[in-house]
Scaffold this motif. Structure first.
Motif, short mmCIF file in Angstrom:
data_model
loop_
_atom_site.label_atom_id
_atom_site.label_comp_id
_atom_site.label_asym_id
_atom_site.label_seq_id
_atom_site.Cartn_x
_atom_site.Cartn_y
_atom_site.Cartn_z
N GLY A 154 3.05 -3.48 4.96
CA GLY A 154 3.89 -2.75 5.89
C GLY A 154 3.93 -3.37 7.26
N LEU A 159 3.34 3.95 11.24
CA LEU A 159 3.16 5.14 10.42
C LEU A 159 2.81 6.31 11.32
N ALA A 184 7.67 5.01 9.39
CA ALA A 184 7.49 5.91 8.24
C ALA A 184 6.78 7.16 8.75
N CYS A 186 4.70 10.66 7.62
CA CYS A 186 4.02 11.50 6.62
C CYS A 186 3.95 12.91 7.20
N GLU A 194 -3.06 7.54 -1.94
CA GLU A 194 -1.73 7.07 -1.56
C GLU A 194 -1.56 7.09 -0.04
N TYR A 195 -2.03 8.18 0.58
CA TYR A 195 -1.94 8.27 2.04
C TYR A 195 -2.74 7.15 2.71
N GLU A 197 -3.57 4.27 1.55
CA GLU A 197 -2.91 2.99 1.33
C GLU A 197 -1.78 2.80 2.34
N LYS A 198 -1.06 3.86 2.66
CA LYS A 198 -0.01 3.78 3.67
C LYS A 198 -0.60 3.47 5.04
N ALA A 202 -0.05 -0.11 7.50
CA ALA A 202 0.71 0.03 8.75
C ALA A 202 0.24 -0.97 9.80
#
Length: 305
Positions: A154, A159, A184, A186, A194-195, A197-198, A202
């Motif tokens: 990313g 984020l 992005a 959230c 998953e969170y 990983e985001k 970032a």
């Protein structure tokens, strides 16, 4: 050791109780949890991975210790005389607020664990606490592979962790996009891995806590993952947040936050934030939290002998 949860959806508070549940297991205790009838039993509930440890009935007399947090006290008919010794996890400064229902539980006998010094100061100021108080700063629980090798997929993306302030998150996203940035947001629950990983992917993470958070792990998680952090102030994060050193603090306004993001993207500042953020996060490990929890249990046992 018996835990109690009214699990209506994943929260950081539930996550920290889950940490202590696993600490109890690691320390050799036969830990069990009673979930209220209305509790969700889906993938967001971590206890669903250990169905054999879920008690159908609330029967505290069958256990040696009770672990209560938040509104769990309401399950006791007479909290002034609990049927078993209680370890009480305190995660919010609102326990000390005069007009909050949580304050009524401070007079019940218990060994209390506070997740930060501001939380301990809040309840001790009431002069109503019945039992010892210890501060065990909330520890991180992150997949080792994310810490070792954060993703760069990313690169260039900001984020915004806006679950607790979605309107501000989207207003900030609009502001950043107007400045040519990839963004992005959230603003709802997603699976924890998953969170994270985001976050690891970032270039900058913006976290928007409630002002009265007792600790606030998301900003510290981003620091541990080597990502520069921009955040609004909250009481609990003062335990670790140092403006301009390991994060950039901003007022809760889109323009001010956008300016803070621009600063965090400057190479020299970004490098410092990543380095100091990681250094800060190393002090908040699970092993230390578990060891100090073991001492609390020992203190309970000594007081009962």
């Amino acid at each position: 050791m018996l835990f109690h949860r009214d699990f209506l959806g994943y929260t950081g508070g539930h996550g920290k109780v889950w940490d202590y549940f696993r600490h109890a297991l690691a320390l050799g205790w036969d830990a069990r949890v009673h979930l209220t009838p209305g509790s969700l039993r889906d993938e967001c509930n971590p206890w669903m991975g250990l169905p054999e440890r879920i008690e159908r009935e609330w029967n505290p007399q069958a256990f040696d210790l009770l672990f209560l947090a938040g509104m769990d006290w309401t399950v006791l008919p007479d909290r002034r005389h609990p049927p078993r010794p209680v370890i009480n996890l305190i995660q919010a400064v609102r326990h000390g607020w005069a007009d909050h229902p949580l304050r009524a539980f401070l007079g019940a006998p218990a060994h209390r664990i506070c997740v930060s010094h501001p939380v301990a100061e809040s309840i001790l100021a009431t002069e109503e606490v019945n039992g010892p108080v210890i501060v065990i700063p909330a520890a991180l629980d992150l997949p080792g592979e994310l810490i070792a090798q954060p993703s760069q997929d990313g690169a260039g993306r900001v984020l915004i962790a806006g679950l607790k302030a979605p309107e501000l998150a989207h207003a900030l996203a609009t502001e950043l996009q107007a400045r040519g940035m990839r963004v992005a947001v959230c603003d709802g629950w997603i699976p924890r891995v998953e969170y994270l990983e985001k976050v690891a992917a970032a270039t900058v993470v913006v976290t928007l806590p409630h002002a009265a958070e007792g600790f606030y792990l998301p900003a510290l998680e981003a620091m541990a993952l080597g990502v520069p952090v921009v955040m609004t102030d909250c009481i609990g994060s003062r335990e670790y947040a140092r403006d301009g050193i390991n994060c950039i603090l901003s007022t809760a306004e889109p323009a001010a936050l956008a300016h803070a993001v621009e600063r965090a993207l400057l190479p020299e500042i970004a490098t410092r934030l990543r380095r100091k953020g990681r250094e800060t996060a190393t002090s908040y490990g699970q092993a230390n939290e578990r060891q100090r929890f073991a001492q609390v249990i020992q203190n309970v046992e000594n007081s009962e002998s």
